[in-house]
Design a protein around this motif. Structure first.
Motif, mmCIF file in Angstrom:
data_model
loop_
_atom_site.group_PDB
_atom_site.id
_atom_site.type_symbol
_atom_site.label_atom_id
_atom_site.label_comp_id
_atom_site.label_asym_id
_atom_site.label_seq_id
_atom_site.Cartn_x
_atom_site.Cartn_y
_atom_site.Cartn_z
ATOM 1 N N GLU A 1 59.607 -90.017 -63.222
ATOM 2 C CA GLU A 1 60.440 -89.055 -62.506
ATOM 3 C C GLU A 1 59.642 -88.469 -61.343
ATOM 4 N N LEU A 2 60.346 -87.945 -60.349
ATOM 5 C CA LEU A 2 59.720 -87.248 -59.236
ATOM 6 C C LEU A 2 60.212 -85.811 -59.203
ATOM 7 N N ILE A 3 59.290 -84.869 -59.397
ATOM 8 C CA ILE A 3 59.577 -83.452 -59.168
ATOM 9 C C ILE A 3 58.426 -82.899 -58.340
ATOM 10 N N PRO A 4 58.648 -82.627 -57.059
ATOM 11 C CA PRO A 4 57.556 -82.105 -56.235
ATOM 12 C C PRO A 4 57.038 -80.768 -56.757
ATOM 13 N N SER A 5 55.883 -80.386 -56.266
ATOM 14 C CA SER A 5 55.324 -79.095 -56.634
ATOM 15 C C SER A 5 56.235 -77.981 -56.153
ATOM 16 N N SER A 6 56.389 -76.961 -56.973
ATOM 17 C CA SER A 6 57.169 -75.794 -56.562
ATOM 18 C C SER A 6 56.270 -74.813 -55.828
ATOM 19 N N HIS A 7 56.853 -74.132 -54.851
ATOM 20 C CA HIS A 7 56.110 -73.068 -54.196
ATOM 21 C C HIS A 7 56.303 -71.780 -54.984
ATOM 22 N N THR A 8 55.518 -70.749 -54.609
ATOM 23 C CA THR A 8 55.553 -69.472 -55.312
ATOM 24 C C THR A 8 56.910 -68.801 -55.201
ATOM 25 N N THR A 9 57.487 -68.812 -54.022
ATOM 26 C CA THR A 9 58.730 -68.098 -53.770
ATOM 27 C C THR A 9 59.713 -68.999 -53.028
ATOM 28 N N ARG A 10 60.898 -68.462 -52.767
ATOM 29 C CA ARG A 10 61.912 -69.180 -51.996
ATOM 30 C C ARG A 10 61.913 -68.724 -50.538
ATOM 31 N N LYS A 11 60.895 -67.992 -50.138
ATOM 32 C CA LYS A 11 60.856 -67.382 -48.810
ATOM 33 C C LYS A 11 59.735 -67.974 -47.960
ATOM 34 N N ASN B 1 54.757 -70.753 -28.374
ATOM 35 C CA ASN B 1 55.201 -69.653 -29.229
ATOM 36 C C ASN B 1 55.793 -70.204 -30.531
ATOM 37 N N PHE B 2 55.351 -69.664 -31.659
ATOM 38 C CA PHE B 2 55.944 -70.034 -32.946
ATOM 39 C C PHE B 2 57.138 -69.111 -33.166
ATOM 40 N N SER B 3 58.334 -69.682 -33.118
ATOM 41 C CA SER B 3 59.555 -68.873 -33.009
ATOM 42 C C SER B 3 60.305 -68.755 -34.332
ATOM 43 N N GLU B 4 61.341 -67.898 -34.317
ATOM 44 C CA GLU B 4 62.219 -67.763 -35.479
ATOM 45 C C GLU B 4 62.951 -69.078 -35.757
ATOM 46 N N ASP B 5 63.212 -69.865 -34.704
ATOM 47 C CA ASP B 5 63.841 -71.168 -34.908
ATOM 48 C C ASP B 5 62.931 -72.108 -35.699
ATOM 49 N N HIS B 6 61.620 -72.066 -35.411
ATOM 50 C CA HIS B 6 60.665 -72.869 -36.192
ATOM 51 C C HIS B 6 60.729 -72.490 -37.672
ATOM 52 N N ILE B 7 60.811 -71.187 -37.938
ATOM 53 C CA ILE B 7 60.843 -70.691 -39.327
ATOM 54 C C ILE B 7 62.130 -71.137 -40.018
ATOM 55 N N LYS B 8 63.247 -71.067 -39.319
ATOM 56 C CA LYS B 8 64.539 -71.463 -39.899
ATOM 57 C C LYS B 8 64.543 -72.940 -40.276
ATOM 58 N N ILE B 9 64.066 -73.791 -39.373
ATOM 59 C CA ILE B 9 64.011 -75.238 -39.648
ATOM 60 C C ILE B 9 63.098 -75.519 -40.832
ATOM 61 N N ARG B 10 61.975 -74.828 -40.896
ATOM 62 C CA ARG B 10 61.027 -75.012 -41.997
ATOM 63 C C ARG B 10 61.666 -74.632 -43.327
ATOM 64 N N HIS B 11 62.382 -73.508 -43.347
ATOM 65 C CA HIS B 11 63.047 -73.054 -44.578
ATOM 66 C C HIS B 11 64.053 -74.093 -45.055
ATOM 67 N N GLN B 12 64.880 -74.595 -44.142
ATOM 68 C CA GLN B 12 65.915 -75.556 -44.519
ATOM 69 C C GLN B 12 65.308 -76.813 -45.136
ATOM 70 N N ASN B 13 64.230 -77.293 -44.585
ATOM 71 C CA ASN B 13 63.608 -78.520 -45.079
ATOM 72 C C ASN B 13 62.856 -78.307 -46.392
ATOM 73 N N LEU B 14 62.094 -77.221 -46.497
ATOM 74 C CA LEU B 14 61.270 -77.009 -47.688
ATOM 75 C C LEU B 14 62.110 -76.714 -48.919
ATOM 76 N N MET B 15 63.243 -76.035 -48.737
ATOM 77 C CA MET B 15 64.080 -75.718 -49.890
ATOM 78 C C MET B 15 64.684 -76.972 -50.518
ATOM 79 N N LEU B 16 64.806 -78.050 -49.753
ATOM 80 C CA LEU B 16 65.365 -79.279 -50.306
ATOM 81 C C LEU B 16 64.463 -79.890 -51.373
ATOM 82 N N MET B 17 63.135 -79.694 -51.239
ATOM 83 C CA MET B 17 62.193 -80.343 -52.147
ATOM 84 C C MET B 17 61.424 -79.379 -53.041
ATOM 85 N N PHE B 18 61.109 -78.193 -52.549
ATOM 86 C CA PHE B 18 60.100 -77.366 -53.215
ATOM 87 C C PHE B 18 60.625 -76.035 -53.744
#
Length: 375
Positions: free
Chosen positions: A188-198, A341-358
């Motif tokens: 089975e594949l279950i990636p590592s979970s992160h500490t939080t959902r944020k 500049n590291f923007s709010e858009d960068h953070i939003k894209i990161r959240h959408q992708n990481l929540m799919l796996m972690f």
């Protein structure tokens, strides 16, 4: 509803959660506990001390000191397994019929014991272990350690078929899943979970580049030495390196470079602050095994991540990182992104992708389904 209870057998005390393997174990303990599962934790140790913090998430914690006698090196069983073969562990596992998670091949000395035959047993693979040791041998300068790594890799390759005694073997990365699924059943594949959902990344700019890792590991030391000699002789942006037990060799090299700072053995709070305030988390490896949890930590907490291909190959994290392999590419990519500049858009894209796996809640449900298939 019947109460759900499990055993987790950890290869090291998973607190503080300050290096890859124990981060994965600690986050799983917390996620499963938060989902209502009662946990009996068994933890082996050599140079760590019992941690009362684990009692917040575990009903009971048993500690076992590893048997690091030289004679265990001459066993046919891999040293990392033989030194964790403790009869007290088997006795404690046999006190009930609860499902068991064995964390890594390290803890599987009793996996195929006939007295555990009817138990639900999962093995968490943190790496393709034999390949990890073969690659360690290539990074090692000490002749004795190099020989040890080669022999241990050979033993682990022969030993790993023990996982067929488990109901399921759970891999951490797509690469590891593909490797084991081609050889063994019930993978089975279950990636590592992160500490939080944020995502806790800060928008805006930082004024330094950051590398972190367990610096006593040859793989990480070689990566830092490579960066110091090849990249930061050409870049004068401040560079901070932090991690456990840096070598004297690394310290000497850092002292020669005015724009480089070494932070030995930082606290968890200090490490997190350094990750968040950096403009670039620079993470390279020459050993493409498993999922590097320092990358996951940087994506959840830091700004831009610049990596080389072996760091992200087969992880699914490629779109969230800037990939540079040659020295020239590393230098040019760093120069470019220090002005972005590291923007709010960068953070939003990161959240959408990481929540799919972690996502820890989603992954806890996957673990629960394997541990309690009839509920």
């Amino acid at each position: 509803m019947n109460e759900k209870r499990i055993h987790i057998v950890a290869f090291d005390i998973p607190y503080p959660a300050n290096y890859g393997g124990v981060i994965d174990i600690f986050n799983r303990i917390r996620a499963l506990s938060n989902s209502g599962i009662r946990i009996t934790l068994h933890a082996f140790y050599s140079n760590r001390t019992p941690a009362t913090e684990l009692e917040e998430f575990c009903d009971t914690v048993f500690y076992y000191k590893r048997k690091l006698s030289v004679r265990n090196f001459f066993s046919f069983m891999p040293f990392i397994v033989k030194t964790r073969k403790d009869k007290k562990l088997l006795y404690n596992l046999l006190r009930d019929t609860d499902p068991i998670i064995f964390e890594g091949l390290h803890t599987t000395a009793f996996l195929n014991d006939p007295r555990l035959k009817r138990r639900i047993k999962l093995v968490r693979m943190h790496n393709t272990e034999y390949e990890y040791y073969y690659q360690l041998s290539r990074s090692e300068h000490n002749l004795f350690r190099k020989l040890y790594d080669l022999i241990e890799g050979f033993k682990l390759k022969r030993y790993e078929k023990v996982i067929t005694a488990a109901n399921h073997t759970v891999t951490i990365s797509p690469n590891d899943y593909d490797h084991y699924n081609a050889i063994y059943p019930n993978i089975e594949l279950i990636p590592s979970s992160h500490t939080t959902r944020k995502i806790d990344s800060l928008p805006g700019y930082g004024d330094y580049i950051f590398y972190h890792g367990k610096l006593s590991v040859p793989e990480n030391e070689n990566a830092v030495i490579f960066l110091l000699k090849n990249v930061f002789t050409r870049i004068k942006t401040p560079f901070i390196i932090a991690g456990m037990n840096p070598s004297n060799r690394m310290k000497r090299l850092v002292r020669k470079m005015d724009h480089v700072k070494l932070v030995p053995n930082p606290s968890e709070e200090e490490m997190l602050k350094l990750i968040r305030e950096a403009h670039i988390n620079l993470i390279v490896t020459f050993q493409a095994t498993g999922l590097k949890l320092k990358l996951l930590k940087s994506l959840y907490n830091g700004r831009f991540c610049i990596v080389n291909s072996p760091m992200v190959s087969g992880t699914g994290l490629e779109p969230l990182c800037e990939i540079a392999d040659s020295v020239d590419d590393l230098v040019n990519t760093i120069d470019e992104f220090m002005h972005v500049n590291f923007s709010e858009d960068h953070i939003k894209i990161r959240h959408q992708n990481l929540m799919l796996m972690f996502d820890p809640v989603t992954n806890a449900k996957k673990w629960t389904a394997l541990l309690f298939p009839e509920s």
